[in-house]
Every structure is written in C-alpha cells, then in structure tokens.
Design a protein around this motif. Sequence first.
Motif, PDB file in Angstrom:
ATOM      1  N   ASN A  66      65.734  63.535  -9.337  1.00 22.99           N
ATOM      2  CA  ASN A  66      66.069  64.575  -8.372  1.00 22.99           C
ATOM      3  C   ASN A  66      65.493  64.189  -7.006  1.00 22.99           C
ATOM      4  OD1 ASN A  66      63.338  65.296  -8.378  1.00 22.99           O
ATOM      5  ND2 ASN A  66      63.633  66.876  -9.922  1.00 22.99           N
ATOM      6  N   LYS A  67      65.798  64.997  -5.988  1.00 23.28           N
ATOM      7  CA  LYS A  67      65.412  64.645  -4.619  1.00 23.28           C
ATOM      8  C   LYS A  67      63.895  64.562  -4.449  1.00 23.28           C
ATOM      9  CE  LYS A  67      69.523  66.389  -2.362  1.00 23.28           C
ATOM     10  NZ  LYS A  67      70.074  67.266  -1.331  1.00 23.28           N
ATOM     11  N   ASN A  68      63.164  65.460  -5.095  1.00 24.14           N
ATOM     12  CA  ASN A  68      61.701  65.427  -4.962  1.00 24.14           C
ATOM     13  C   ASN A  68      61.128  64.142  -5.544  1.00 24.14           C
ATOM     14  OD1 ASN A  68      61.645  67.950  -3.765  1.00 24.14           O
ATOM     15  ND2 ASN A  68      61.485  69.012  -5.732  1.00 24.14           N
ATOM     16  N   ASN A  69      61.627  63.735  -6.710  1.00 25.84           N
ATOM     17  CA  ASN A  69      61.152  62.493  -7.324  1.00 25.84           C
ATOM     18  C   ASN A  69      61.507  61.282  -6.471  1.00 25.84           C
ATOM     19  OD1 ASN A  69      60.277  64.007  -9.461  1.00 25.84           O
ATOM     20  ND2 ASN A  69      61.938  63.445 -10.821  1.00 25.84           N
ATOM     21  N   ILE A  70      62.721  61.265  -5.922  1.00 27.20           N
ATOM     22  CA  ILE A  70      63.161  60.143  -5.094  1.00 27.20           C
ATOM     23  C   ILE A  70      62.305  60.044  -3.839  1.00 27.20           C
ATOM     24  CG2 ILE A  70      65.074  59.214  -3.736  1.00 27.20           C
ATOM     25  CD1 ILE A  70      66.953  60.598  -5.805  1.00 27.20           C
ATOM     26  N   LYS A  71      62.039  61.181  -3.207  1.00 27.82           N
ATOM     27  CA  LYS A  71      61.205  61.195  -2.001  1.00 27.82           C
ATOM     28  C   LYS A  71      59.811  60.664  -2.304  1.00 27.82           C
ATOM     29  CE  LYS A  71      59.348  64.181   1.569  1.00 27.82           C
ATOM     30  NZ  LYS A  71      59.297  65.510   2.152  1.00 27.82           N
ATOM     31  N   TYR A 125      55.909  56.327  -1.890  1.00 31.39           N
ATOM     32  CA  TYR A 125      54.875  55.551  -2.573  1.00 31.39           C
ATOM     33  C   TYR A 125      55.161  54.050  -2.486  1.00 31.39           C
ATOM     34  CZ  TYR A 125      52.206  53.421  -6.325  1.00 31.39           C
ATOM     35  OH  TYR A 125      51.388  52.589  -7.040  1.00 31.39           O
ATOM     36  N   ILE A 126      56.398  53.646  -2.749  1.00 31.60           N
ATOM     37  CA  ILE A 126      56.735  52.223  -2.802  1.00 31.60           C
ATOM     38  C   ILE A 126      56.662  51.566  -1.420  1.00 31.60           C
ATOM     39  CG2 ILE A 126      58.579  50.569  -3.296  1.00 31.60           C
ATOM     40  CD1 ILE A 126      59.521  52.551  -5.493  1.00 31.60           C
ATOM     41  N   PHE A 127      57.268  52.200  -0.417  1.00 38.14           N
ATOM     42  CA  PHE A 127      57.391  51.570   0.898  1.00 38.14           C
ATOM     43  C   PHE A 127      56.374  52.076   1.911  1.00 38.14           C
ATOM     44  CE2 PHE A 127      61.692  51.286  -0.946  1.00 38.14           C
ATOM     45  CZ  PHE A 127      61.817  49.913  -0.960  1.00 38.14           C
ATOM     46  N   ILE A 169      46.931  58.211 -16.732  1.00 37.55           N
ATOM     47  CA  ILE A 169      48.085  59.055 -16.416  1.00 37.55           C
ATOM     48  C   ILE A 169      48.623  58.710 -15.038  1.00 37.55           C
ATOM     49  CG2 ILE A 169      48.793  61.446 -15.997  1.00 37.55           C
ATOM     50  CD1 ILE A 169      46.759  62.254 -18.144  1.00 37.55           C
ATOM     51  N   GLU A 170      47.738  58.403 -14.098  1.00 43.57           N
ATOM     52  CA  GLU A 170      48.163  58.087 -12.738  1.00 43.57           C
ATOM     53  C   GLU A 170      48.991  56.806 -12.686  1.00 43.57           C
ATOM     54  OE1 GLU A 170      45.970  57.102  -8.591  1.00 43.57           O
ATOM     55  OE2 GLU A 170      45.248  58.838  -9.704  1.00 43.57           O
ATOM     56  N   THR A 171      48.581  55.768 -13.413  1.00 43.94           N
ATOM     57  CA  THR A 171      49.349  54.525 -13.405  1.00 43.94           C
ATOM     58  C   THR A 171      50.693  54.718 -14.098  1.00 43.94           C
ATOM     59  OG1 THR A 171      48.137  53.785 -15.355  1.00 43.94           O
ATOM     60  CG2 THR A 171      47.445  52.893 -13.225  1.00 43.94           C
ATOM     61  N   GLN A 172      50.748  55.556 -15.141  1.00 45.59           N
ATOM     62  CA  GLN A 172      52.030  55.856 -15.778  1.00 45.59           C
ATOM     63  C   GLN A 172      52.956  56.566 -14.806  1.00 45.59           C
ATOM     64  OE1 GLN A 172      51.005  58.142 -19.210  1.00 45.59           O
ATOM     65  NE2 GLN A 172      50.851  56.352 -20.539  1.00 45.59           N
ATOM     66  N   HIS A 173      52.398  57.484 -14.018  1.00 43.87           N
ATOM     67  CA  HIS A 173      53.195  58.213 -13.025  1.00 43.87           C
ATOM     68  C   HIS A 173      53.746  57.252 -11.973  1.00 43.87           C
ATOM     69  CE1 HIS A 173      54.549  61.504 -10.565  1.00 43.87           C
ATOM     70  NE2 HIS A 173      53.829  61.068  -9.538  1.00 43.87           N
ATOM     71  N   HIS A 174      52.918  56.326 -11.486  1.00 41.85           N
ATOM     72  CA  HIS A 174      53.370  55.361 -10.480  1.00 41.85           C
ATOM     73  C   HIS A 174      54.436  54.434 -11.050  1.00 41.85           C
ATOM     74  CE1 HIS A 174      50.595  56.785  -7.575  1.00 41.85           C
ATOM     75  NE2 HIS A 174      49.499  56.310  -8.156  1.00 41.85           N
ATOM     76  N   ARG A 175      54.294  54.043 -12.303  1.00 40.95           N
ATOM     77  CA  ARG A 175      55.292  53.175 -12.937  1.00 40.95           C
ATOM     78  C   ARG A 175      56.641  53.894 -13.044  1.00 40.95           C
ATOM     79  NH1 ARG A 175      53.285  50.002 -17.712  1.00 40.95           N
ATOM     80  NH2 ARG A 175      52.876  48.525 -16.072  1.00 40.95           N
ATOM     81  N   LYS A 176      56.614  55.191 -13.382  1.00 38.20           N
ATOM     82  CA  LYS A 176      57.851  55.972 -13.461  1.00 38.20           C
ATOM     83  C   LYS A 176      58.506  56.079 -12.093  1.00 38.20           C
ATOM     84  CE  LYS A 176      56.780  58.765 -17.483  1.00 38.20           C
ATOM     85  NZ  LYS A 176      56.460  60.099 -17.993  1.00 38.20           N
TER      86      LYS A 176
END
Length: 102
Positions: free
Chosen positions: A42-47, A52-54, A3-10
């Motif tokens: 949404n803003k929470n997902n973008i944040k 996570y990425i950078f 589930i964690e890797t799916q979340h990171h991929r999203k």
Amino acid sequence: MTIETQHHRKLIELIKYPIITDKTTKNIEENIYYFAVDKKANKNNIKEAIEYIFNVKVNKINTLSQPKKIKKVGKFKGYISQYKKAIIKLDNKYTINLFEES
C-alpha cells in the motif's frame, strides 16, 4: 534476526525495480520516479520503503495496478505478468540516482 532487520528486509523486498522508459526518464527532471512494486503493497508501505532505501523525502505517491496482457507467439497464447506501478514525487531537495556515472 531482530524484528527491526526483518522489517527493513520486507521494505527492501517491496520495491522490485525502477521502470525506465522514454516517458519516465523525462519525468525524472521533474523529480517524479516510477517503480514496480509488490502487488500487496500500500502507499504507506511504499513511502516508508522508498524513504528507507534511498534516504529521501517523498511528497506524493500514486499507485496503479497494471492489467494482465495477452502475448501471442505463433499459435501459443500466454500472459505477461501483472504488477503494481508506483509513481513517486519527491521533495525538491532530494533526487534518486538511477543511472551510474561512468
């Protein structure tokens, strides 16, 4: 897949590409970055995705949805695709390197 890797991929798929224009490159000096993101984000997902990425800390996020634009070529008329723009202000300690050093 866990589930964690799916979340990171999203999260990675939310951010499409950085928007690089004259105005946005001037704002990079003030630690403000522009990204095209998924329309449903949404803003929470973008944040969460940017952090996570950078591996940075986000201070503020503004979002706006770009309208569809008409593009004409001769007698043919079409639309330029619509996207959502995220304007991200980072904490002063952090930066994102969008350009490769050569």
